[in-house]
Design a protein around this motif. Structure first.
Motif, PDB file in Angstrom:
ATOM      1  N   PRO A  61      12.724  19.885   9.032  1.00  0.00           N
ATOM      2  CA  PRO A  61      12.753  20.739   7.740  1.00  0.00           C
ATOM      3  C   PRO A  61      14.008  20.728   7.026  1.00  0.00           C
ATOM      4  O   PRO A  61      15.088  20.572   7.537  1.00  0.00           O
ATOM      5  CB  PRO A  61      12.412  22.092   8.282  1.00  0.00           C
ATOM      6  N   VAL A  62      14.128  20.705   5.674  1.00  0.00           N
ATOM      7  CA  VAL A  62      15.513  21.071   4.931  1.00  0.00           C
ATOM      8  C   VAL A  62      15.570  22.539   4.722  1.00  0.00           C
ATOM      9  O   VAL A  62      14.819  23.036   4.066  1.00  0.00           O
ATOM     10  CB  VAL A  62      15.194  20.185   3.542  1.00  0.00           C
ATOM     11  N   LYS A  63      16.536  23.188   5.409  1.00  0.00           N
ATOM     12  CA  LYS A  63      16.559  24.498   5.499  1.00  0.00           C
ATOM     13  C   LYS A  63      16.595  25.283   4.015  1.00  0.00           C
ATOM     14  O   LYS A  63      16.315  26.441   3.942  1.00  0.00           O
ATOM     15  CB  LYS A  63      17.920  25.013   6.225  1.00  0.00           C
ATOM     16  N   MET A  64      17.348  24.647   3.238  1.00  0.00           N
ATOM     17  CA  MET A  64      17.489  25.094   1.844  1.00  0.00           C
ATOM     18  C   MET A  64      16.250  24.686   0.872  1.00  0.00           C
ATOM     19  O   MET A  64      16.246  25.254  -0.213  1.00  0.00           O
ATOM     20  CB  MET A  64      18.741  24.338   1.012  1.00  0.00           C
ATOM     21  N   CYS A  65      15.163  24.080   1.533  1.00  0.00           N
ATOM     22  CA  CYS A  65      13.842  23.942   0.479  1.00  0.00           C
ATOM     23  C   CYS A  65      12.784  24.231   1.374  1.00  0.00           C
ATOM     24  O   CYS A  65      11.873  23.399   1.502  1.00  0.00           O
ATOM     25  CB  CYS A  65      14.069  22.403   0.303  1.00  0.00           C
ATOM     26  N   LEU A  66      12.671  25.266   2.031  1.00  0.00           N
ATOM     27  CA  LEU A  66      11.462  25.952   2.547  1.00  0.00           C
ATOM     28  C   LEU A  66      10.516  26.693   1.792  1.00  0.00           C
ATOM     29  O   LEU A  66       9.347  26.999   2.158  1.00  0.00           O
ATOM     30  CB  LEU A  66      12.054  26.369   3.973  1.00  0.00           C
ATOM     31  N   CYS A  74      14.540  19.142  -4.667  1.00  0.00           N
ATOM     32  CA  CYS A  74      15.405  19.518  -3.410  1.00  0.00           C
ATOM     33  C   CYS A  74      16.312  18.629  -3.074  1.00  0.00           C
ATOM     34  O   CYS A  74      16.345  17.590  -3.370  1.00  0.00           O
ATOM     35  CB  CYS A  74      14.338  19.577  -2.311  1.00  0.00           C
ATOM     36  N   ASP A  75      17.915  19.336  -3.236  1.00  0.00           N
ATOM     37  CA  ASP A  75      18.845  18.283  -2.733  1.00  0.00           C
ATOM     38  C   ASP A  75      18.904  17.688  -1.538  1.00  0.00           C
ATOM     39  O   ASP A  75      18.925  18.661  -0.587  1.00  0.00           O
ATOM     40  CB  ASP A  75      20.093  19.250  -3.177  1.00  0.00           C
ATOM     41  N   LEU A  76      18.885  16.410  -1.178  1.00  0.00           N
ATOM     42  CA  LEU A  76      18.768  15.895  -0.001  1.00  0.00           C
ATOM     43  C   LEU A  76      20.246  15.022   0.476  1.00  0.00           C
ATOM     44  O   LEU A  76      20.346  14.454   1.201  1.00  0.00           O
ATOM     45  CB  LEU A  76      17.769  14.714   0.295  1.00  0.00           C
ATOM     46  N   THR A  77      21.302  15.361  -0.481  1.00  0.00           N
ATOM     47  CA  THR A  77      22.584  14.588  -0.223  1.00  0.00           C
ATOM     48  C   THR A  77      23.189  15.065   1.039  1.00  0.00           C
ATOM     49  O   THR A  77      23.665  13.996   1.900  1.00  0.00           O
ATOM     50  CB  THR A  77      23.535  15.210  -1.106  1.00  0.00           C
ATOM     51  N   GLU A  78      23.019  16.056   1.727  1.00  0.00           N
ATOM     52  CA  GLU A  78      23.556  16.430   3.081  1.00  0.00           C
ATOM     53  C   GLU A  78      22.842  15.734   4.208  1.00  0.00           C
ATOM     54  O   GLU A  78      23.285  15.528   5.353  1.00  0.00           O
ATOM     55  CB  GLU A  78      23.894  17.889   3.374  1.00  0.00           C
TER      56      GLU A  78
END
Length: 247
Positions: A61-66, A74-78
């Protein structure tokens, strides 16, 4: 309406929302954003969650995009930190009582799929040459990129006078020699990485080569000779006048 949803949940375990559409990864200078559109008929209040996957790993999961509401991104750079790995992302719509099936993006490799923006270019004339200085495009992940690759650029030089052009590969800065003096040249530059075909050309930078430097030695000698001749003539007239007065 609520009763119908409860009956649906009891009968089927869950009801499906419309799945997100147009799930796409947009990437510029190694900064990656997942974008999507709500599925047709998505109710007000629908939220979205995002997960990503790379080889030999489970979905994470992308923690900032739940609990994304709007806009659909949703920013996936990191998450896509390893620029050589291949990734895929997926997004799911949900409400308190319903959820959609997952919608996936295409596979994405940062190093080959990111768009490399136009570099910073400075051009100045220098006699029968151009002095060219190029810096990579700005971006918070470009330093990470430069740790793996030396900055190289494809440079196209066009003569505004006769339309002739040539291309060369450069790094950092370069003096382009053997050009026509007092001629306008337009230079465009883009980054060069063999496995990436998405580099953007810079805007044309047009300058004139300078006039050739004047050799001052003949000028000084000419002035000296002229002064000498004038001095001789003046002294000759004075001497001739003195002779006339003495007669």
């Amino acid at each position: 309406m609520l009763l119908l949803k409860l009956l649906c949940l009891a009968a089927l375990g869950q009801c499906e929302l419309p799945s997100p559409t147009n799930v796409t990864i947009i990437s510029l200078n190694l900064e990656h954003v997942l974008k999507w559109d709500p599925g047709p008929g998505s109710p007000t209040g629908t939220q979205y969650r995002v997960e990503y996957l790379h080889f030999h790993k489970n979905w994470s999961p992308v923690k900032m995009c739940l609990k994304i509401t709007s806009p659909g991104e949703c920013d996936l750079t990191e998450e896509f930190r390893d620029i050589f790995k291949s990734y895929v992302a997926r997004v799911q719509a949900f409400t308190e009582l319903e959820q959609s099936t997952w919608s996936k993006s295409s596979f994405f490799q940062p190093i080959s799929n990111t768009i490399l923006g136009p570099p910073e270019v400075t051009v100045s004339g220098c006699g029968d040459c151009l002095h060219l200085q190029v810096k990579p495009p700005k971006g918070k992940r470009m330093d990470h990129f430069l740790a793996y690759y030396e900055s190289e650029y494809i440079c196209e030089v066009l003569s505004a006078t006769d339309g002739r052009k040539f291309t060369l590969r450069i790094s950092g800065q370069r003096v382009i020699e053997y050009l026509k003096p007092a001629t306008e040249y337009c230079v465009t530059v883009k980054m060069y990485i063999g496995i990436n075909q998405h580099a953007i050309l810079s805007n044309p930078h047009c300058v004139f080569t300078s006039l050739p430097h004047l050799n001052k030695v003949p000028v000084v000698l000419g002035l000296f000779c002229l002064v000498f001749l004038l001095s001789v003539m003046v002294w000759g007239f004075l001497f001739y006048g003195y002779i006339l007065r003495s007669l």
